[in-house]
Design an enzyme around this catalytic site. Structure first.
Site, PDB file in Angstrom:
ATOM      1  CB  THR A 122      76.232  18.479   7.745  1.00 36.88           C
ATOM      2  OG1 THR A 122      77.516  18.401   8.352  1.00 36.88           O
ATOM      3  CG2 THR A 122      75.588  19.799   8.057  1.00 36.88           C
ATOM      4  CG  ASP A 127      80.094  19.149  12.003  1.00 37.36           C
ATOM      5  OD1 ASP A 127      80.290  17.921  12.067  1.00 37.36           O
ATOM      6  OD2 ASP A 127      80.361  19.824  10.985  1.00 37.36           O
TER       7      ASP A 127
HETATM    8  P1  ADP Z   1      79.724  15.690   6.272  1.00 34.39           P
HETATM    9  O1  ADP Z   1      78.870  16.452   7.236  1.00 34.39           O
HETATM   10  O2  ADP Z   1      79.733  14.217   6.521  1.00 34.39           O
HETATM   11  O3  ADP Z   1      81.119  16.241   6.113  1.00 34.39           O
HETATM   12  P2  ADP Z   1      77.846  16.761   4.306  1.00 34.39           P
HETATM   13  O4  ADP Z   1      76.557  16.295   4.866  1.00 34.39           O
HETATM   14  O5  ADP Z   1      78.194  18.192   4.482  1.00 34.39           O
HETATM   15  O6  ADP Z   1      79.052  15.821   4.826  1.00 34.39           O
HETATM   16  O7  ADP Z   1      77.836  16.364   2.740  1.00 34.39           O
HETATM   17  C1  ADP Z   1      78.619  17.000   1.782  1.00 34.39           C
HETATM   18  C2  ADP Z   1      77.860  17.199   0.490  1.00 34.39           C
HETATM   19  O8  ADP Z   1      77.730  15.934  -0.147  1.00 34.39           O
HETATM   20  C3  ADP Z   1      76.431  17.713   0.712  1.00 34.39           C
HETATM   21  O9  ADP Z   1      76.308  19.027   0.309  1.00 34.39           O
HETATM   22  C4  ADP Z   1      75.555  16.892  -0.174  1.00 34.39           C
HETATM   23  O10 ADP Z   1      75.196  17.634  -1.332  1.00 34.39           O
HETATM   24  C5  ADP Z   1      76.395  15.750  -0.629  1.00 34.39           C
HETATM   25  N1  ADP Z   1      75.899  14.466  -0.132  1.00 34.39           N
HETATM   26  C6  ADP Z   1      76.353  13.802   0.956  1.00 34.39           C
HETATM   27  N2  ADP Z   1      75.711  12.619   1.087  1.00 34.39           N
HETATM   28  C7  ADP Z   1      74.861  12.529   0.056  1.00 34.39           C
HETATM   29  C8  ADP Z   1      73.929  11.518  -0.355  1.00 34.39           C
HETATM   30  N3  ADP Z   1      73.808  10.356   0.292  1.00 34.39           N
HETATM   31  N4  ADP Z   1      73.191  11.761  -1.449  1.00 34.39           N
HETATM   32  C9  ADP Z   1      73.339  12.913  -2.137  1.00 34.39           C
HETATM   33  N5  ADP Z   1      74.209  13.890  -1.812  1.00 34.39           N
HETATM   34  C10 ADP Z   1      74.969  13.708  -0.726  1.00 34.39           C
END
Ligand code: ADP
Length: 342
Positions: free
Chosen positions: A68, A112
């Site tokens: 996301t 998503d």
């Molecule tokens: P997904 O959509 O894959 O479930 P998200 O994009 O919602 O994951 O990420 C979850 C949290 O982890 C985010 O709020 C962000 O703060 C943190 N995060 C994820 N990837 C990174 C990254 N590469 N660097 C810094 N923070 C990250």
């Protein structure tokens, strides 16, 4: 065993507000996933130079790794509008028509959990993605007609934790298909230090490393553990997160040395104890622990492989020496229990 919610990569209600302030906004602030970032950077620059919409992107990988976040970053870098929805929210074709008919040129449209689209909604998405056309129902009753209207070129970003459940025709409509892998300890340390800075909490290097090791390779879990450890430091210590503070707080929360959750442990113990280290097929593991084979393969195994606990071989999953040691399971020799056979 830790609270399952604590070491799960899935987004919990309590994460929402907290995560909002910690999300990186630009590609340069996004730690790790270097190959994926390079590919995205090229696609973003090319689209910007041409002044066109970027190719559609499908992001896949376990929950909490940044899908996301990346979608929002892509929109930011493209200086494009950003709309989000998710597979389970789009229940009817009409929901999707509503969104598609309002999309503007170069807009970024994030879906998503794209593997959870209903079949007729998914089919409607095909023509939007491929031909930039949307079917609109005009009129009511027997006189109603469907019109296929052109729509401006936009960029769809799909995200899924279950790549295996995305149908081939849908997958084929994404120009870029990119995988996110669990993060290594150094990358997670950088993420923990950055979050601590944003939260104005002091953290020692060793403590940041301890959190990085215990978060299942997942930034979301790292941030969640940081929040709990910060509470502990504030109430039981002087507010600074030192290594002993981090260790005590994490032990109190029952977070294992590698942040393994109950399912990780069940998978490993099935392979090591029940099948003497394997090889054992993923379907067999799935049946013994009552989980879906896809989930094991796409959500749990990537981290267990990264830790060096498990290998995928053509004959099935094999537990490593490291796993036998860590789980304290004795490797049975072929002649064990058969005295007099040598
Ligand atoms: P997904 O959509 O894959 O479930 P998200 O994009 O919602 O994951 O990420 C979850 C949290 O982890 C985010 O709020 C962000 O703060 C943190 N995060 C994820 N990837 C990174 C990254 N590469 N660097 C810094 N923070 C990250």
């Amino acid at each position: 065993m830790p609270d399952r919610k604590l070491v799960s990569g899935d987004r919990q209600a309590e994460d929402l507000q907290f995560e909002a302030g910690l999300r990186p906004r630009r590609l340069a602030e996004f730690t790790g996933q270097s190959k994926l970032k390079e590919n995205l950077d090229i696609a973003i620059q090319a689209a910007r130079q041409r002044g066109e919409a970027m190719d559609h992107v499908l992001l896949y990988g376990p929950p909490g790794l940044g899908k996301t976040t990346l979608a929002a970053i892509i929109a930011e870098e493209l200086e494009a509008e950003f709309t989000t929805t998710s597979g389970p929210v789009l229940q009817r074709k009409l929901d999707l028509t509503g969104i598609l008919s309002n999309i503007r040129a170069r807009q970024v449209f994030f879906i998503d959990e794209i593997h959870r689209l209903l079949p007729d909604v998914e089919e409607m998405l095909y023509s939007a993605l491929e031909d930039f056309r949307v079917d609109i129902l005009v009129g009511v009753g027997p006189g109603a007609r469907t019109h296929s209207l052109p729509m401006p070129k936009f960029t769809a970003i799909g995200a899924t934790t279950r790549q295996g459940l995305v149908s081939a025709p849908l997958r084929g409509r994404f120009g870029l298909v990119l995988r996110l892998d669990p993060y290594n300890v150094d990358e997670l340390k950088t993420i923990v230090n950055r979050s601590a800075r944003l939260l104005s909490v002091e953290i020692e290097d060793g403590a940041a490393e301890e959190l990085a090791r215990r978060c299942r390779g997942t930034p979301r879990i790292a941030n969640r553990l940081l929040r709990r450890v910060r509470d502990y430091a504030q109430v039981r210590a002087d507010g600074r997160i030192t290594l002993p503070v981090a260790q005590t707080a994490l032990n109190l929360l029952d977070v294992d040395r590698f942040g393994l959750d109950e399912i990780d442990q069940k998978i490993m113990l099935t392979i090591l104890e029940k099948y003497r280290g394997g090889p054992v097929g993923v379907g067999t593991i799935a049946a013994s622990i009552s989980e879906e084979a896809d989930t094991i393969e796409e959500v749990y195994e990537p981290y267990l492989i990264q830790l060096g606990f498990l290998n995928r071989t053509p004959r099935g999953r094999v537990g490593t020496e490291l796993a036998f040691d860590y789980f304290n399971v004795k490797r049975k020799r072929p002649h064990d229990g058969q005295p007099g056979l040598f």
